[in-house]
Design a protein around this motif. Structure first.
Motif, short mmCIF file in Angstrom:
data_model
loop_
_atom_site.label_atom_id
_atom_site.label_comp_id
_atom_site.label_asym_id
_atom_site.label_seq_id
_atom_site.Cartn_x
_atom_site.Cartn_y
_atom_site.Cartn_z
N VAL A 244 -6.10 3.73 -0.18
CA VAL A 244 -6.85 2.84 0.70
C VAL A 244 -6.00 2.43 1.90
N LEU A 245 -4.78 2.01 1.64
CA LEU A 245 -3.90 1.61 2.73
C LEU A 245 -3.62 2.78 3.67
N LEU B 162 7.09 -0.06 -2.87
CA LEU B 162 7.23 1.27 -2.26
C LEU B 162 5.88 1.82 -1.82
N ALA B 163 4.92 1.73 -2.73
CA ALA B 163 3.59 2.29 -2.44
C ALA B 163 2.96 1.59 -1.25
N ARG B 164 3.18 0.29 -1.15
CA ARG B 164 2.54 -0.47 -0.07
C ARG B 164 3.27 -0.30 1.26
N GLU B 165 4.57 -0.12 1.18
CA GLU B 165 5.33 0.06 2.43
C GLU B 165 5.14 1.47 2.99
N HIS B 166 4.95 2.42 2.09
CA HIS B 166 4.85 3.82 2.52
C HIS B 166 3.65 4.49 1.87
N PRO B 167 2.47 4.00 2.16
CA PRO B 167 1.28 4.53 1.48
C PRO B 167 1.03 6.01 1.74
N ARG C 230 -13.49 5.65 -5.62
CA ARG C 230 -12.16 5.82 -6.18
C ARG C 230 -12.06 7.10 -6.98
N PRO C 231 -11.16 7.98 -6.61
CA PRO C 231 -10.93 9.17 -7.43
C PRO C 231 -10.56 8.78 -8.85
N LEU D 111 -1.61 4.79 -6.82
CA LEU D 111 -2.12 5.89 -6.03
C LEU D 111 -3.44 5.48 -5.37
N LEU D 112 -4.26 4.75 -6.10
CA LEU D 112 -5.52 4.31 -5.53
C LEU D 112 -5.28 3.26 -4.44
#
Lengths: 243, 243
Positions: free
Chosen positions: A173-174, A104-109, B126-127, A168-169
């Motif tokens: 970046v993405l 999820l995080a990578r598809e919708h950063p 990085r935060p 989150l980090l």
DNA sequence: ACCTGAACACCGTTCAAGT
DNA sequence: ACCTGAACACCGTTCAAGT
């Protein structure tokens, strides 16, 4: 399916619905960033006046909430790899879930910070595992596999912190690559930003390590930290038994 | 000027300055929440028209950036407990730093999400450890105490993820107590929020564990996870030497 | 040098009105 | 039943003007 003959401007076809609006909003944020998402702009994106959206979403806040809910709900469907069955142990389940959330995080950063930052419905829900359904599933899976209530709750807490910190980090970046992010208007850059200079030259170690700091080890880091977390849980779990 | 000499409405005294504006903004967010912070409202808070702020802050974005920078800079002054000297080992330093950052998160839970979420000046920052000065200090301290460049960078990454995951969640809980957070206007609650019901009754395990989930173990969790992280670093460091 | 007034473009949101 | 137009209160920001 395919050529159905009704055309229209851009996205207008179905008579508008909450789901269609949420999907459009997610796509919009993926493309333009969160700060660009506006009721009016989302309306025109859907070929409709902004005011029409209020029949389905209640307001901007409810829209954001809906986006988050929809994304989190996808966890039970999407995660690549098949969900481990009851015979497979909690490690396999946590691996599956971790990679699902990371997906999820990578598809919708650009959307992920929303999941991470908005206050959940109940105070004891911890992002990014912030839906009742997902947490119930999490806890019951662990309890079914031998966790005490206490260990299961502790695992939920540790797992949330782990996912939040790492993803989150990674998403930041993405996301900064995808979107304008800060869109500096050329002129605004000249203001007295105190030490506006992002000048590494004054910091000898940063200069020496800048290349190394810029390397991307997100995947390796994530897997490594996940393994460590599971190991730690295993040890704690083992402490319970011999008691 | 009749009667009062030089006193004024509320906060107007010094001729306005970037620092005064940033401090006022932080105090404002602490009191009213991030969404309430507006150039116009901050202006009236300072006894001045909103437009006057633009001589010192460049815009709303620069204001937020400035708030973050100022808070992060306090790390080198504030942290309770005295900063460990060169003789004291990297564990003491990381303990000191961790508690310093945690102090920031707890004192300003409504501002902390800003530190955690805004894109840093350089992509490899990085935060929440997102200032060049702090990172230079971090890396040099570790290298001085025997870390290789590679281990120091890995430590920076692991440490950031740890702090972010734990403190963002802790700040979210504290922040939601302090502020209106979602300020539901009574009426807005009636919209078709899909499953608007935060009803634990449908989830047997959540019902059983709700009390346990609501317990606050933030401090113990933080200390525990910090110890684990330092242990892990110690082990990895030991692997380098005998080789 | 420092602050203000007026103006512009854009927001979220409401509500009576259209079809 | 579903969408729109017009309006309201509030934004961030610019710029010429005041002192």
């Amino acid at each position: 399916m395919g050529g159905d003959g009704d055309r229209d401007e851009r996205n207008s076809r179905a008579p508008l619905s909450r789901e269609r609006i949420l999907d459009a909003a997610i796509a919009f944020v993926d493309a333009k960033g969160l700060t660009a998402l506006t009721m009016r702009r989302l309306g025109t994106e859907l070929g409709v006046e902004a005011m029409s959206l209020y029949r389905y979403v209640g307001g901007r806040d409810d829209l954001l909430e809906g986006m988050v809910d929809e994304m989190v709900d996808r966890l039970h469907l999407d995660p690549d790899g098949v969900r481990p069955g009851p015979g497979e142990g909690w490690q396999a389940y946590l691996q599956w879930l971790a990679h699902g959330v990371r997906g999820l995080a990578r598809e919708h950063p650009q959307v992920f910070p929303l999941i991470a930052t908005r206050h959940p419905a109940a105070p004891w829900l911890r992002p990014p595992l912030r839906s009742l359904r997902v947490v119930e599933d999490f806890l019951s899976t662990l309890v079914d596999r031998g966790f005490t209530d206490e260990r299961a709750v502790a695992a939920y807490r540790a797992f949330s912190s782990f996912l939040l910190g790492h993803l989150l980090l990674e998403a930041a970046v993405l996301g900064s690559r995808t979107a304008p992010a800060v869109e500096l208007t050329d002129v605004a850059r000249s203001m007295p930003t105190t030490s506006s200079s992002v000048d590494v030259r004054d910091y000898p170690l940063l200069r020496r390590l800048e290349d190394r700091l810029s390397e991307d080890h997100a995947s390796a880091e994530f897997e490594r930290a996940l393994e460590d977390l599971l190991d730690r849980m295993e040890r704690e779990l083992a402490d319970d038994l011999p008691g």
